[in-house]
Design a protein around this motif. Structure first.
Motif, short mmCIF file in Angstrom:
data_model
loop_
_atom_site.label_atom_id
_atom_site.label_comp_id
_atom_site.label_asym_id
_atom_site.label_seq_id
_atom_site.Cartn_x
_atom_site.Cartn_y
_atom_site.Cartn_z
N TRP A 153 -3.35 47.08 31.89
CA TRP A 153 -3.47 46.27 30.67
C TRP A 153 -3.24 47.13 29.42
O TRP A 153 -2.63 46.67 28.45
CB TRP A 153 -4.84 45.60 30.61
CG TRP A 153 -4.92 44.30 31.35
CD1 TRP A 153 -5.69 44.01 32.44
CD2 TRP A 153 -4.19 43.11 31.05
NE1 TRP A 153 -5.47 42.72 32.85
CE2 TRP A 153 -4.57 42.14 32.00
CE3 TRP A 153 -3.26 42.77 30.07
CZ2 TRP A 153 -4.04 40.84 32.00
CZ3 TRP A 153 -2.73 41.48 30.07
CH2 TRP A 153 -3.12 40.54 31.02
N THR A 154 -3.73 48.36 29.45
CA THR A 154 -3.52 49.27 28.31
C THR A 154 -2.04 49.50 28.09
O THR A 154 -1.55 49.41 26.96
CB THR A 154 -4.22 50.63 28.58
OG1 THR A 154 -5.61 50.42 28.78
CG2 THR A 154 -4.01 51.57 27.40
N MET A 190 -12.16 44.99 31.92
CA MET A 190 -12.86 46.07 31.21
C MET A 190 -14.36 45.99 31.46
O MET A 190 -15.03 47.02 31.63
CB MET A 190 -12.56 45.97 29.72
CG MET A 190 -11.08 46.15 29.37
SD MET A 190 -10.73 45.73 27.65
CE MET A 190 -8.94 45.49 27.72
N GLY A 200 -8.71 50.93 26.77
CA GLY A 200 -8.16 49.60 27.06
C GLY A 200 -8.54 48.60 25.98
O GLY A 200 -7.69 47.83 25.50
N VAL A 218 -7.31 48.17 34.33
CA VAL A 218 -7.47 48.37 32.89
C VAL A 218 -6.35 49.25 32.34
O VAL A 218 -5.83 49.01 31.25
CB VAL A 218 -8.85 48.99 32.58
CG1 VAL A 218 -8.97 49.31 31.09
CG2 VAL A 218 -9.96 48.04 33.00
#
Length: 279
Positions: free
Chosen positions: A262-263, A220, A160, A259
């Motif tokens: 978001w990645t 994160m 991430g 996460v």
């Protein structure tokens, strides 16, 4: 896939600064073992960090992944520079001329991110296993391989974070500015967290935490909570001064999911930005 990865690894290996930073990162990871040598002997007070249980299974998985995650900024510089150099040296345009599509280009970068994260996770697993087998008071198989979810959290955290760095490298183009933006964004999240905690929800910090957990860097950070307050010596001090520990140290599925989302967003935005940009 192998061809794309080989292209990226070759670029990194031929860059001296990237080689030095990557080597420094893994060398520093091995220095975790030196923590075992920390001793304080002041009169009647004798303190040996290894004797405090930091290398006991399964605590060692939590401790080592947390410490190793702090060092991720070394590889972050490599990831950002990897992207910035594509613009500086014109290799991005040349790759596209040679037949590499923009989608394949992003895939090659993301593969590099995953490989770096995977190697780092395997490295931490090996170091932790060796240190644990040497210093741990508990060597039963069931204990050794319990709480391994911290390694998964560590891997997801690196993927991430490096994906964010990749996006910044494409967005800003210059490595120094991209790293500066990363610092500024970290400060912005801190300000948002402070405002929500002390101004908007001063009487309900849980609500503030529930909101800030969706911020990229905070999400994160939430994957691996600090492990120091789990140590018996810290707990004893807390009990003596009347502060009870109530932290939740578990790795939660929803933290991993946030996460991963978001990645996916960072990689998608990287592709869209590269697709729109006139190279």
């Amino acid at each position: 896939m192998n061809r794309l990865l080989a292209i990226e690894l070759q670029k990194i290996w031929k860059n001296k600064a990237s080689r030095v930073l990557t080597s420094t990162y893994f060398i520093l990871l091995t220095f975790i073992a030196l923590i075992a040598a920390i001793k304080f002997d002041i009169g009647p007070i004798k303190f040996h960090l290894a004797d405090e249980g930091i290398f006991n299974f399964p605590y060692i998985w939590h401790f080592n992944t947390y410490i190793a995650a702090i060092l991720k900024f070394f590889l972050a510089v490599v990831i950002v520079s990897m992207m910035a150099n594509e613009y500086s040296y014109g290799t991005l345009k040349q790759n596209l001329i040679d037949g590499l599509s923009k989608r394949e280009f992003i895939e090659s970068k993301f593969l590099t991110v995953v490989v770096f994260s995977g190697i780092s996770t395997l490295f931490i697993f090996t170091i932790s296993l060796i240190l644990g087998l040497i210093f741990s008071s508990y060597t039963e198989i069931s204990i050794i391989f319990s709480q391994m979810e911290y390694l998964l959290a560590y891997f997801v955290k690196l993927v991430g974070f490096f994906s964010f760095c990749l996006f910044l490298g494409i967005f800003v183009k210059k490595s120094a500015f991209a790293l500066g933006f990363l610092l500024v964004w970290n400060i912005i999240e801190g300000i948002i967290s402070g405002i929500l905690t002390f101004k908007v929800f001063p009487d309900n910090h849980d609500t503030a935490s529930n909101i800030t957990q969706f911020l990229p860097l905070q999400s994160m950070s939430n994957l691996i909570i600090e492990p120091f307050s789990r140590l018996s010596i810290v707990k004893n001090i807390g009990t003596q001064i009347g502060v009870a520990g109530t932290k939740d140290y578990a790795v939660h599925w929803y933290s991993i999911l946030i996460v991963l989302c978001w990645t996916a967003i960072f990689i998608f935005l990287s592709f869209k930005l590269l697709k729109k940009r006139d190279l």
